[in-house]
Design a protein around this motif. Structure first.
Motif, PDB file in Angstrom:
ATOM      1  N   THR A  22       0.840  -1.190   0.000  1.00  0.00           N
ATOM      2  CA  THR A  22       0.000   0.000   0.000  1.00  0.00           C
ATOM      3  C   THR A  22       0.878   1.244   0.000  1.00  0.00           C
ATOM      4  O   THR A  22       2.002   1.223   0.489  1.00  0.00           O
ATOM      5  CB  THR A  22      -0.936   0.038   1.230  1.00  0.00           C
ATOM      6  OG1 THR A  22      -0.138   0.041   2.409  1.00  0.00           O
ATOM      7  CG2 THR A  22      -1.886  -1.144   1.241  1.00  0.00           C
ATOM      8  N   THR A  23       0.352   2.310  -0.554  1.00  0.00           N
ATOM      9  CA  THR A  23       1.078   3.573  -0.571  1.00  0.00           C
ATOM     10  C   THR A  23       0.079   4.705  -0.768  1.00  0.00           C
ATOM     11  O   THR A  23      -0.999   4.492  -1.317  1.00  0.00           O
ATOM     12  CB  THR A  23       2.151   3.588  -1.685  1.00  0.00           C
ATOM     13  OG1 THR A  23       2.926   4.775  -1.551  1.00  0.00           O
ATOM     14  CG2 THR A  23       1.538   3.549  -3.078  1.00  0.00           C
ATOM     15  N   ASP A  24       0.417   5.883  -0.303  1.00  0.00           N
ATOM     16  CA  ASP A  24      -0.385   7.072  -0.588  1.00  0.00           C
ATOM     17  C   ASP A  24       0.062   7.541  -1.965  1.00  0.00           C
ATOM     18  O   ASP A  24       0.961   8.370  -2.104  1.00  0.00           O
ATOM     19  CB  ASP A  24      -0.169   8.139   0.478  1.00  0.00           C
ATOM     20  CG  ASP A  24      -1.034   9.364   0.258  1.00  0.00           C
ATOM     21  OD1 ASP A  24      -1.558   9.551  -0.860  1.00  0.00           O
ATOM     22  OD2 ASP A  24      -1.175  10.155   1.205  1.00  0.00           O
ATOM     23  N   CYS A  25      -0.548   6.972  -2.992  1.00  0.00           N
ATOM     24  CA  CYS A  25      -0.062   7.185  -4.348  1.00  0.00           C
ATOM     25  C   CYS A  25      -0.180   8.636  -4.812  1.00  0.00           C
ATOM     26  O   CYS A  25       0.714   9.132  -5.492  1.00  0.00           O
ATOM     27  CB  CYS A  25      -0.749   6.243  -5.321  1.00  0.00           C
ATOM     28  SG  CYS A  25      -2.527   6.385  -5.384  1.00  0.00           S
ATOM     29  N   LEU A  39       6.278   2.399  -8.181  1.00  0.00           N
ATOM     30  CA  LEU A  39       5.870   2.439  -6.774  1.00  0.00           C
ATOM     31  C   LEU A  39       5.501   1.064  -6.239  1.00  0.00           C
ATOM     32  O   LEU A  39       5.897   0.704  -5.137  1.00  0.00           O
ATOM     33  CB  LEU A  39       4.687   3.394  -6.597  1.00  0.00           C
ATOM     34  CG  LEU A  39       4.898   4.848  -7.024  1.00  0.00           C
ATOM     35  CD1 LEU A  39       3.610   5.642  -6.821  1.00  0.00           C
ATOM     36  CD2 LEU A  39       6.060   5.473  -6.261  1.00  0.00           C
ATOM     37  N   LEU A  40       4.722   0.324  -6.985  1.00  0.00           N
ATOM     38  CA  LEU A  40       4.257  -0.997  -6.556  1.00  0.00           C
ATOM     39  C   LEU A  40       4.212  -1.926  -7.758  1.00  0.00           C
ATOM     40  O   LEU A  40       3.813  -1.511  -8.850  1.00  0.00           O
ATOM     41  CB  LEU A  40       2.841  -0.921  -5.965  1.00  0.00           C
ATOM     42  CG  LEU A  40       2.625  -0.063  -4.720  1.00  0.00           C
ATOM     43  CD1 LEU A  40       1.135   0.057  -4.426  1.00  0.00           C
ATOM     44  CD2 LEU A  40       3.353  -0.657  -3.528  1.00  0.00           C
ATOM     45  N   GLN A  46       1.092  -3.020 -12.216  1.00  0.00           N
ATOM     46  CA  GLN A  46       2.173  -2.203 -11.658  1.00  0.00           C
ATOM     47  C   GLN A  46       1.729  -0.743 -11.603  1.00  0.00           C
ATOM     48  O   GLN A  46       1.111  -0.251 -12.548  1.00  0.00           O
ATOM     49  CB  GLN A  46       3.383  -2.350 -12.575  1.00  0.00           C
ATOM     50  CG  GLN A  46       4.601  -1.557 -12.169  1.00  0.00           C
ATOM     51  CD  GLN A  46       5.759  -1.915 -13.075  1.00  0.00           C
ATOM     52  OE1 GLN A  46       5.730  -1.598 -14.256  1.00  0.00           O
ATOM     53  NE2 GLN A  46       6.742  -2.597 -12.530  1.00  0.00           N
ATOM     54  N   LEU A  47       2.072  -0.066 -10.511  1.00  0.00           N
ATOM     55  CA  LEU A  47       1.773   1.353 -10.340  1.00  0.00           C
ATOM     56  C   LEU A  47       3.057   2.157 -10.463  1.00  0.00           C
ATOM     57  O   LEU A  47       4.048   1.866  -9.783  1.00  0.00           O
ATOM     58  CB  LEU A  47       1.137   1.597  -8.964  1.00  0.00           C
ATOM     59  CG  LEU A  47       0.807   3.050  -8.625  1.00  0.00           C
ATOM     60  CD1 LEU A  47      -0.268   3.597  -9.569  1.00  0.00           C
ATOM     61  CD2 LEU A  47       0.355   3.153  -7.174  1.00  0.00           C
TER      62      LEU A  47
END
Length: 141
Positions: A22-25, A39-40, A46-47
């Motif tokens: 998880t991330t604050d994208c 990022l992920l 993929q992000l």
């Protein structure tokens, strides 16, 4: 009591695994200055955060087997899909289906910041290319 302890450990391990995915994208996209920053990455998608400088572009390309969804966070630009042009700005989302020739150009006064989801993943996990030139050189190898 041992069962409860086992459940807590399992739950803690689950939270740890979840936090790694998880991330604050949006916040990460706003602070990203790299042309491309993965990022992920998961097995099927993929992000990636991208920052396109004023007057810059992603570069015309076609992903034969990859769908790409782009969400624009800051700035103004132009989406070009199969030669058709349209304005993009914050909160716009563009779906580029596999096999579509596309490019995105920063037409605004500041950096064009966006998030893109590739499905399946397009880049190695953790990839960071500070500039388009660096990204182009990496893809030529």
């Amino acid at each position: 009591m041992e069962l409860l302890a086992s459940m807590l450990v399992a739950k803690t391990e689950e939270v740890t695994r979840v936090s790694e995915t998880t991330t604050d994208c949006t916040a990460r996209a706003r602070t990203n200055d790299a042309f491309r920053r993965v990022l992920l990455t998961g097995p099927h998608s993929q992000l990636v955060a991208m920052a396109i400088p004023t007057g810059g572009e992603i570069g015309e390309e076609v992903h034969p087997d990859v769908d790409q969804t782009l969400m624009f966070i800051e700035g103004e630009g132009e989406a070009i899909l199969e030669g058709e042009r349209s304005l993009v700005r914050p909160d716009d989302v563009v779906l580029v289906k596999a096999g579509t020739r596309h490019n995105f150009v920063n037409t605004g006064a500041g950096t064009l910041r966006l998030l893109t989801i590739y499905a399946p993943p397009e880049h190695a996990p953790g990839t960071v290319h500070l500039t388009k030139e660096e990204a182009d050189a990496a893809e030529d190898h």
